[in-house]
Design a protein around this motif. Sequence first.
Motif, PDB file in Angstrom:
ATOM      1  N   GLY A 158       0.835  -1.189   0.000  1.00 31.14           N
ATOM      2  CA  GLY A 158       0.000   0.000   0.000  1.00 31.14           C
ATOM      3  C   GLY A 158       0.871   1.240   0.000  1.00 31.14           C
ATOM      4  N   THR A 159       0.658   2.100   1.000  1.00 27.97           N
ATOM      5  CA  THR A 159       1.492   3.297   1.114  1.00 27.97           C
ATOM      6  C   THR A 159       2.712   3.071   2.009  1.00 27.97           C
ATOM      7  OG1 THR A 159       0.157   4.092   2.975  1.00 27.97           O
ATOM      8  CG2 THR A 159      -0.487   4.817   0.758  1.00 27.97           C
ATOM      9  N   GLY A 160       2.836   1.853   2.510  1.00 32.82           N
ATOM     10  CA  GLY A 160       3.959   1.521   3.384  1.00 32.82           C
ATOM     11  C   GLY A 160       4.825   0.424   2.791  1.00 32.82           C
ATOM     12  N   TYR A 161       5.560  -0.236   3.683  1.00 31.70           N
ATOM     13  CA  TYR A 161       6.509  -1.238   3.227  1.00 31.70           C
ATOM     14  C   TYR A 161       6.492  -2.443   4.155  1.00 31.70           C
ATOM     15  CZ  TYR A 161       8.267   2.927   0.900  1.00 31.70           C
ATOM     16  OH  TYR A 161       8.359   4.076   0.168  1.00 31.70           O
ATOM     17  N   ARG A 162       6.910  -3.574   3.614  1.00 34.21           N
ATOM     18  CA  ARG A 162       7.168  -4.774   4.399  1.00 34.21           C
ATOM     19  C   ARG A 162       8.624  -5.159   4.188  1.00 34.21           C
ATOM     20  NH1 ARG A 162       3.102  -9.755   4.366  1.00 34.21           N
ATOM     21  NH2 ARG A 162       2.146  -8.291   5.853  1.00 34.21           N
ATOM     22  N   ILE A 163       9.277  -5.518   5.287  1.00 31.58           N
ATOM     23  CA  ILE A 163      10.666  -5.961   5.190  1.00 31.58           C
ATOM     24  C   ILE A 163      10.849  -7.259   5.959  1.00 31.58           C
ATOM     25  CG2 ILE A 163      11.372  -4.518   7.169  1.00 31.58           C
ATOM     26  CD1 ILE A 163      14.135  -4.284   5.799  1.00 31.58           C
ATOM     27  N   GLU A 164      11.559  -8.184   5.347  1.00 23.81           N
ATOM     28  CA  GLU A 164      11.986  -9.390   6.040  1.00 23.81           C
ATOM     29  C   GLU A 164      13.445  -9.184   6.429  1.00 23.81           C
ATOM     30  OE1 GLU A 164      12.516 -14.233   5.496  1.00 23.81           O
ATOM     31  OE2 GLU A 164      11.199 -13.107   4.141  1.00 23.81           O
ATOM     32  N   VAL A 165      13.673  -9.068   7.729  1.00 23.72           N
ATOM     33  CA  VAL A 165      15.006  -8.774   8.238  1.00 23.72           C
ATOM     34  C   VAL A 165      15.835 -10.050   8.233  1.00 23.72           C
ATOM     35  CG1 VAL A 165      16.344  -7.936  10.197  1.00 23.72           C
ATOM     36  CG2 VAL A 165      14.144  -6.871   9.650  1.00 23.72           C
ATOM     37  N   ALA A 166      16.949 -10.020   7.518  1.00 18.93           N
ATOM     38  CA  ALA A 166      17.838 -11.178   7.451  1.00 18.93           C
ATOM     39  C   ALA A 166      18.924 -11.129   8.507  1.00 18.93           C
ATOM     40  CB  ALA A 166      18.466 -11.274   6.061  1.00 18.93           C
ATOM     41  N   GLU A 167      19.420  -9.916   8.785  1.00 16.73           N
ATOM     42  CA  GLU A 167      20.522  -9.761   9.737  1.00 16.73           C
ATOM     43  C   GLU A 167      20.450  -8.406  10.430  1.00 16.73           C
ATOM     44  OE1 GLU A 167      24.713 -11.564   8.936  1.00 16.73           O
ATOM     45  OE2 GLU A 167      24.007 -10.744   7.038  1.00 16.73           O
ATOM     46  N   TYR A 168      21.004  -8.388  11.638  1.00 16.27           N
ATOM     47  CA  TYR A 168      21.321  -7.146  12.322  1.00 16.27           C
ATOM     48  C   TYR A 168      22.828  -6.976  12.319  1.00 16.27           C
ATOM     49  CZ  TYR A 168      16.810  -8.279  14.545  1.00 16.27           C
ATOM     50  OH  TYR A 168      15.518  -8.625  14.785  1.00 16.27           O
ATOM     51  N   GLY A 169      23.273  -5.734  12.420  1.00 16.81           N
ATOM     52  CA  GLY A 169      24.692  -5.464  12.587  1.00 16.81           C
ATOM     53  C   GLY A 169      24.896  -4.408  13.654  1.00 16.81           C
ATOM     54  N   LEU A 170      25.864  -4.620  14.517  1.00 17.11           N
ATOM     55  CA  LEU A 170      26.209  -3.651  15.549  1.00 17.11           C
ATOM     56  C   LEU A 170      27.609  -3.106  15.304  1.00 17.11           C
ATOM     57  CD1 LEU A 170      25.003  -5.385  18.861  1.00 17.11           C
ATOM     58  CD2 LEU A 170      23.891  -3.502  17.652  1.00 17.11           C
ATOM     59  N   ARG A 251      27.805  -9.104  13.340  1.00 18.50           N
ATOM     60  CA  ARG A 251      26.552  -9.474  12.690  1.00 18.50           C
ATOM     61  C   ARG A 251      25.782 -10.528  13.490  1.00 18.50           C
ATOM     62  NH1 ARG A 251      28.707  -9.785   6.431  1.00 18.50           N
ATOM     63  NH2 ARG A 251      26.550 -10.459   6.024  1.00 18.50           N
ATOM     64  N   PHE A 252      24.461 -10.379  13.486  1.00 19.63           N
ATOM     65  CA  PHE A 252      23.558 -11.292  14.189  1.00 19.63           C
ATOM     66  C   PHE A 252      22.405 -11.669  13.255  1.00 19.63           C
ATOM     67  CE2 PHE A 252      25.474  -8.455  17.251  1.00 19.63           C
ATOM     68  CZ  PHE A 252      25.820  -9.252  18.333  1.00 19.63           C
ATOM     69  N   ARG A 253      21.985 -12.910  13.312  1.00 23.00           N
ATOM     70  CA  ARG A 253      20.799 -13.344  12.575  1.00 23.00           C
ATOM     71  C   ARG A 253      19.649 -13.551  13.547  1.00 23.00           C
ATOM     72  NH1 ARG A 253      21.015 -14.640   7.348  1.00 23.00           N
ATOM     73  NH2 ARG A 253      23.069 -14.828   6.347  1.00 23.00           N
ATOM     74  N   PRO A 254      18.419 -13.125  13.197  1.00 24.98           N
ATOM     75  CA  PRO A 254      17.270 -13.386  14.067  1.00 24.98           C
ATOM     76  C   PRO A 254      17.101 -14.886  14.288  1.00 24.98           C
ATOM     77  CG  PRO A 254      16.689 -11.852  12.310  1.00 24.98           C
ATOM     78  CD  PRO A 254      18.034 -12.397  11.973  1.00 24.98           C
ATOM     79  N   SER A 255      16.668 -15.250  15.473  1.00 27.52           N
ATOM     80  CA  SER A 255      16.462 -16.672  15.780  1.00 27.52           C
ATOM     81  C   SER A 255      15.326 -17.264  14.957  1.00 27.52           C
ATOM     82  CB  SER A 255      16.173 -16.852  17.271  1.00 27.52           C
ATOM     83  OG  SER A 255      15.053 -16.068  17.657  1.00 27.52           O
ATOM     84  N   GLN A 256      14.425 -16.416  14.490  1.00 26.87           N
ATOM     85  CA  GLN A 256      13.353 -16.832  13.581  1.00 26.87           C
ATOM     86  C   GLN A 256      13.061 -15.677  12.631  1.00 26.87           C
ATOM     87  OE1 GLN A 256      10.127 -17.792  16.205  1.00 26.87           O
ATOM     88  NE2 GLN A 256       9.748 -15.687  16.792  1.00 26.87           N
ATOM     89  N   PRO A 257      12.486 -15.969  11.458  1.00 26.92           N
ATOM     90  CA  PRO A 257      12.247 -14.899  10.484  1.00 26.92           C
ATOM     91  C   PRO A 257      11.482 -13.728  11.100  1.00 26.92           C
ATOM     92  CG  PRO A 257      11.808 -17.036   9.507  1.00 26.92           C
ATOM     93  CD  PRO A 257      12.036 -17.285  10.973  1.00 26.92           C
ATOM     94  N   LEU A 258      11.949 -12.535  10.844  1.00 23.23           N
ATOM     95  CA  LEU A 258      11.310 -11.323  11.371  1.00 23.23           C
ATOM     96  C   LEU A 258      10.766 -10.507  10.205  1.00 23.23           C
ATOM     97  CD1 LEU A 258      10.663  -9.456  13.764  1.00 23.23           C
ATOM     98  CD2 LEU A 258      12.893  -8.387  13.394  1.00 23.23           C
ATOM     99  N   ILE A 259       9.451 -10.395  10.150  1.00 25.94           N
ATOM    100  CA  ILE A 259       8.789  -9.635   9.097  1.00 25.94           C
ATOM    101  C   ILE A 259       8.072  -8.444   9.731  1.00 25.94           C
ATOM    102  CG2 ILE A 259       7.039  -9.692   7.285  1.00 25.94           C
ATOM    103  CD1 ILE A 259       7.642 -12.676   6.960  1.00 25.94           C
ATOM    104  N   LEU A 260       8.383  -7.266   9.224  1.00 25.03           N
ATOM    105  CA  LEU A 260       7.832  -6.032   9.797  1.00 25.03           C
ATOM    106  C   LEU A 260       7.122  -5.223   8.721  1.00 25.03           C
ATOM    107  CD1 LEU A 260      10.944  -4.893  11.880  1.00 25.03           C
ATOM    108  CD2 LEU A 260       8.842  -5.888  12.791  1.00 25.03           C
ATOM    109  N   ASP A 261       5.982  -4.657   9.091  1.00 22.38           N
ATOM    110  CA  ASP A 261       5.285  -3.707   8.242  1.00 22.38           C
ATOM    111  C   ASP A 261       5.487  -2.308   8.808  1.00 22.38           C
ATOM    112  OD1 ASP A 261       4.124  -5.496   6.324  1.00 22.38           O
ATOM    113  OD2 ASP A 261       2.721  -6.137   7.869  1.00 22.38           O
ATOM    114  N   VAL A 262       5.992  -1.410   7.979  1.00 25.55           N
ATOM    115  CA  VAL A 262       6.284  -0.056   8.461  1.00 25.55           C
ATOM    116  C   VAL A 262       5.689   0.968   7.512  1.00 25.55           C
ATOM    117  CG1 VAL A 262       8.354  -0.729   9.697  1.00 25.55           C
ATOM    118  CG2 VAL A 262       8.537  -0.059   7.307  1.00 25.55           C
TER     119      VAL A 262
END
Length: 262
Positions: A158-170, A251-262
């Motif tokens: 729609g007017t927003g986005y969905r992202i599937e987060v594969a990794e975090y980085g610190l 780098r860190f990977r989520p323990s399970q798939p993380l899907i966010l709508d923003v």
Amino acid sequence: MLSDIPDVMRSRMHWPVAAALMQRWFDSPANTMSRAVKNGEVAPWSLSPSNVDERLVSMAWAMRFGRVKTAANELLRTWNSPKGLALLRERIARAKPPGARANWQVGNFSQPTRYLETTCQVNIKLAGSVTDPVDEYYAAIGRGVLKLAVSGTASQRGTGYRIEVAEYGLYLRDTYDFNDDPKDWFSQFLGNWGWEGLDTSPLPRFDIGLSAQYDDVPMDRYYQVQNNDFAAYRRQYGKGGDFVIFSDLMRFRPSQPLILDV
């Protein structure tokens, strides 16, 4: 004498990272960091390579210190705050190729961390304070900014986005300089230094010399060191270059798939 402090850090304090950072400052041509650079108002990828260090500080080293590990765990747990998600939405929109509707990449973790600042960094947390114990992290970083970036695949919703987060980085960002705030009445005190190391007791001390060597003074003498001593050294010798520190990326990977709508 002032320029012997890195050697004292290495040989007496066993602080190789803190020593290497200060040695870099002494070895660099004179450069006084602007307030805009210090405050992160200048795009880091636009800085001269001579004014950035991406080699000396690693996240593996920083995570040895409990306060950094605590800040990292807190940031990993709370990064998707309202402000964090709002910034993530901006990063997704900026990364979107013209006309794309699905499956574009956000965040390229193969890049140096300073390039992540404006592409996929989404939240921060301070790591360290002026009341911390005096250890190598205190001497090298003091109060750094721990930053979290994300990498994943985004799509239009729609007017927003969905992202599937594969990794975090610190990673850590800090500035290495000895510049007092113009509003301060006194120059920042950096401890009492002598051949045997750092002494934090409140006894009266000698003023440190800019050119005398330790061989020229009693071995048990300690000297008061302040920011303005480094400023004086820079004026006298044309050496002393401020720089921005970026660590490598942990780098860190989520323990399970993380899907966010923003």
